[in-house]
Write a protein that holds these residues in place. Sequence first.
Motif, mmCIF file in Angstrom:
data_model
loop_
_atom_site.group_PDB
_atom_site.id
_atom_site.type_symbol
_atom_site.label_atom_id
_atom_site.label_comp_id
_atom_site.label_asym_id
_atom_site.label_seq_id
_atom_site.Cartn_x
_atom_site.Cartn_y
_atom_site.Cartn_z
ATOM 1 N N ALA A 164 6.321 -8.188 8.411
ATOM 2 C CA ALA A 164 7.412 -8.137 7.428
ATOM 3 C C ALA A 164 7.594 -6.694 6.948
ATOM 4 O O ALA A 164 6.699 -5.863 7.136
ATOM 5 C CB ALA A 164 7.079 -9.056 6.261
ATOM 6 N N PRO A 165 8.739 -6.366 6.320
ATOM 7 C CA PRO A 165 8.976 -4.974 5.922
ATOM 8 C C PRO A 165 7.852 -4.388 5.064
ATOM 9 O O PRO A 165 7.446 -3.241 5.264
ATOM 10 C CB PRO A 165 10.289 -5.054 5.130
ATOM 11 C CG PRO A 165 10.979 -6.257 5.677
ATOM 12 C CD PRO A 165 9.909 -7.218 6.057
ATOM 13 N N ASN A 166 7.334 -5.175 4.122
ATOM 14 C CA ASN A 166 6.279 -4.610 3.254
ATOM 15 C C ASN A 166 5.032 -4.268 4.074
ATOM 16 O O ASN A 166 4.357 -3.262 3.838
ATOM 17 C CB ASN A 166 5.925 -5.597 2.130
ATOM 18 C CG ASN A 166 5.265 -6.856 2.675
ATOM 19 O OD1 ASN A 166 5.757 -7.460 3.633
ATOM 20 N ND2 ASN A 166 4.141 -7.260 2.096
ATOM 21 N N LYS A 167 4.761 -5.102 5.066
ATOM 22 C CA LYS A 167 3.564 -4.852 5.882
ATOM 23 C C LYS A 167 3.765 -3.616 6.768
ATOM 24 O O LYS A 167 2.845 -2.807 6.942
ATOM 25 C CB LYS A 167 3.279 -6.073 6.760
ATOM 26 C CG LYS A 167 1.967 -6.014 7.515
ATOM 27 C CD LYS A 167 1.629 -7.374 8.087
ATOM 28 C CE LYS A 167 0.282 -7.434 8.706
ATOM 29 N NZ LYS A 167 -0.146 -8.817 8.959
ATOM 30 N N ALA A 168 4.986 -3.477 7.283
ATOM 31 C CA ALA A 168 5.273 -2.303 8.123
ATOM 32 C C ALA A 168 5.036 -1.028 7.320
ATOM 33 O O ALA A 168 4.413 -0.073 7.806
ATOM 34 C CB ALA A 168 6.709 -2.363 8.620
ATOM 35 N N LYS A 169 5.494 -1.051 6.089
ATOM 36 C CA LYS A 169 5.336 0.126 5.244
ATOM 37 C C LYS A 169 3.841 0.395 4.969
ATOM 38 O O LYS A 169 3.367 1.539 5.021
ATOM 39 C CB LYS A 169 6.072 -0.146 3.925
ATOM 40 C CG LYS A 169 6.462 1.075 3.168
ATOM 41 C CD LYS A 169 7.443 0.679 2.083
ATOM 42 C CE LYS A 169 7.654 1.823 1.123
ATOM 43 N NZ LYS A 169 8.409 1.429 -0.048
ATOM 44 N N ALA A 170 3.116 -0.678 4.729
ATOM 45 C CA ALA A 170 1.677 -0.530 4.455
ATOM 46 C C ALA A 170 0.943 0.012 5.678
ATOM 47 O O ALA A 170 0.027 0.837 5.552
ATOM 48 C CB ALA A 170 1.091 -1.879 4.045
ATOM 49 N N ILE A 171 1.361 -0.417 6.861
ATOM 50 C CA ILE A 171 0.719 0.082 8.098
ATOM 51 C C ILE A 171 0.961 1.587 8.225
ATOM 52 O O ILE A 171 0.050 2.363 8.524
ATOM 53 C CB ILE A 171 1.273 -0.670 9.331
ATOM 54 C CG1 ILE A 171 0.764 -2.114 9.338
ATOM 55 C CG2 ILE A 171 0.891 0.040 10.634
ATOM 56 C CD1 ILE A 171 1.433 -3.017 10.364
ATOM 57 N N HIS A 172 2.189 1.991 7.952
ATOM 58 C CA HIS A 172 2.516 3.409 8.061
ATOM 59 C C HIS A 172 1.667 4.241 7.102
ATOM 60 O O HIS A 172 1.077 5.258 7.472
ATOM 61 C CB HIS A 172 4.011 3.602 7.760
ATOM 62 C CG HIS A 172 4.491 4.991 8.048
ATOM 63 N ND1 HIS A 172 5.705 5.456 7.624
ATOM 64 C CD2 HIS A 172 3.914 6.024 8.705
ATOM 65 C CE1 HIS A 172 5.856 6.708 8.014
ATOM 66 N NE2 HIS A 172 4.784 7.077 8.676
ATOM 67 N N LYS A 173 1.591 3.763 5.876
ATOM 68 C CA LYS A 173 0.848 4.541 4.877
ATOM 69 C C LYS A 173 -0.631 4.604 5.228
ATOM 70 O O LYS A 173 -1.269 5.649 5.094
ATOM 71 C CB LYS A 173 1.013 3.898 3.502
ATOM 72 C CG LYS A 173 2.344 4.247 2.909
ATOM 73 C CD LYS A 173 2.537 3.574 1.592
ATOM 74 C CE LYS A 173 3.983 3.800 1.172
ATOM 75 N NZ LYS A 173 4.435 2.773 0.264
#
Length: 693
Positions: free
Chosen positions: A635-644
């Motif tokens: 999900a979008p929130n997870k994608a962002k967390a992976i990037h960070k």
Amino acid sequence: MELQKISSKCLQNSEETAEVVNRRINLLTLHLSPVQDTPVQELELLRCAGKMKAINVSTETLSEYMRGKHRDIQEEVFAYFNSRPELQTPIEISKDEHRELCMKQLVGLVREGGIRPFRYVVDDPAKYFAIAEAVGSVDMSLGIKMGVQYSLWGGSVINLGTKKHRDKYFDGIDNVDYPGCFAMTELHHGSNVQGLQTVATFDPLTDEFIIDTPNDGAIKWWIGNAAVHGKFATVFARLMLPTHDTKGVTDMGVHAFIVPIRDMKTHKTLPGVEIHDCGHKVGLNGVDNGALRFRSVRIPRDNLLNRFGDVSRDGRYTSSLPTISKRFAATLGELVGGRVGLAYSSVGVLKIAVVIATRYSLLRQQFGPPKQPEVSILDYQSQQHKLMPMLASTYAFHFATLHLVEKYSEMKKSHDEELIGDVHALSAGLKAYITSYTAKSLSTCREACGGHGYAAVNRFGSLRNDHDIFQTFEGDNTVLLQQVAGLLLKQYREKFQGGTLTVTWNYLRQSMNSYLAQPNPVTARWESEDHLRNPNFQLDAFRYRTSRLLQSVAIRLQKHSKTLGGFGAWNRCLNHLLTLAESHIESFILEKFIEAVKNCPDENSRAALKLVCDLYALDRIWNDIGTYRNVDYVAPNKAKAIHKLADYLCFQVKNIARELVDAFDLPDYVTRAPIGVQTPSEAYTQYTQNVGF
Ligand SMILES: Cc1cc2nc3c(=O)[nH]c(=O)nc-3n(C[C@H](O)[C@H](O)[C@H](O)COP(=O)(O)OP(=O)(O)OC[C@H]3O[C@@H](n4cnc5c(N)ncnc54)[C@H](O)[C@@H]3O)c2cc1C
């Protein structure tokens, strides 16, 4: 003010002095990027400054774990060349001098240094590959020259021939009295070996084969050792047997023949053999690649390498294998050792480049916060992005190729059919994936070292030029990846027909099932660090991707083959197939890395490896985040967390980067780049001395 608070908070969590913590925080502030866009997240990152000291890596212990069984013989190779400075390749050298030096290096190593690689080609391949890696780090041309002599020429005699060939040629190959070539490629046919046109016609009257180049397209091309030094060549040619029908001959398919090409005493080219030099190359100029034409060259019947097919005195053909294609597959199958060696050596090259670039990036300082000392270029997020995932990949490839070498050695002993299939797919996939990665990384390392990376003495130029062809020879990478994709599709079909999957492919069964179920909308949103750093999540994500690519390409192939036929459908789906093969290889590499982390007995080394492994996994997932997002696996929130988290892991790996590169255990006399020496204070001195200061 905020930084002051953070500083004291960090101090509570760490044993560092206030000065050190403040400096770390300054560096962290530098490190933050626009994607860390909320103060809370910044604080979260900064809070971790106190945690960073947690991994206390002992280079020696980590190195010990990484080293493998054959370090001793590598040290013997290094010691030999250290004791013979006149055998070291200078930065500036002509093609002809380089070729002669390379031959001297090989002969010296074998006859004077007492290193005899040939016996290990079959008996202990892991030892052979260890020697090849060490020799390649002395000069990549020497590594390839040795590979041509022992793995290609020698390997073809041992693996495709029988006892009579071994008895006659072993010693001469071993001590380099019989320098030889492996003559497969022709001017018109490289990858498509089945298209070779050189012929070997049996003459029952004289009990000989007659070797002929029927047209210019069939001239043997690129043949290592042919232009100057070779005395023999293993020539791949179509075996023609006389028949009593109107055609007069039957084509029995491609076989290998030993053809003498130069006189043993005078070294003159033999009658009927025409040899030309392929000329100056982009790299590897210490290897004398030549082109060969044969005009009715007669060789005894015994010179047929007859393990998979033989011709009797009266011209009858016998083979334990029923068809031309089976014999062809068996012949080429014996040559996978070359691919294993290239994958393994490519990791060796990548290690040298990563060591030089990382050490220099730690040393080199440019700019800094106002009124404060300059910072090292590795403190820049951009530099970390260039080098830290690469360092992580080097570790990942190290463990994957160690496993490949182990499996290859097992296969050479057991000749187990399943293992042969596995090793074939793995060697093709890893050779293609790793050599492509290394080739790109060598340019990145050069750029990462700025202008000084361009000085030949710092090695990136020769490493890049010499290694570049690893992507093409022993099987072009694009062609090899297609073989992996083909094998994956075969396994896929077998799964649906209820067949068993071999060990390497077993994961497909489970991940295909989970793929066929819809992604779980709850786990798709999980974003905690613990979850993202859980190897189960990482491996599932990699495997899910492979299964998805496999399922979708199988459907597409079926659809297109109705209108385009098999060949056309394959071509229509080619990029998809290549991505599938790469995805499978990445899954395999991650699996082996996770195992290596788990098996590491030392707690601190394990923690360091875990960090590096997490970076490898999350960086790869992030690189392909579009695929995961498209199907809502993430999900979008997870994608962002992976990037960070991937960014943050880059930063953490940077903090132990020196120890991680030191653990590769490559002494300065192996890396040989002044800007990459182990003791940073000596780097500029050595570099300036090199130009005469
Ligand atoms: C320095 C050097 C040393 C060598 N040493 C030896 C040696 O000692 N003995 C020997 O026998 N040979 C040797 N070779 C030859 C080498 O093995 C071949 O160059 C290699 O197999 C590739 O074949 P090719 O050059 O004909 O490329 P091609 O097969 O013509 O490939 C050219 C391009 O077409 C693409 N392509 C080809 N087929 C397909 C396909 N089916 N699908 C998609 N794309 C495709 C490839 O990806 C590549 O990008 C050497 C070559 C070099 C340069």
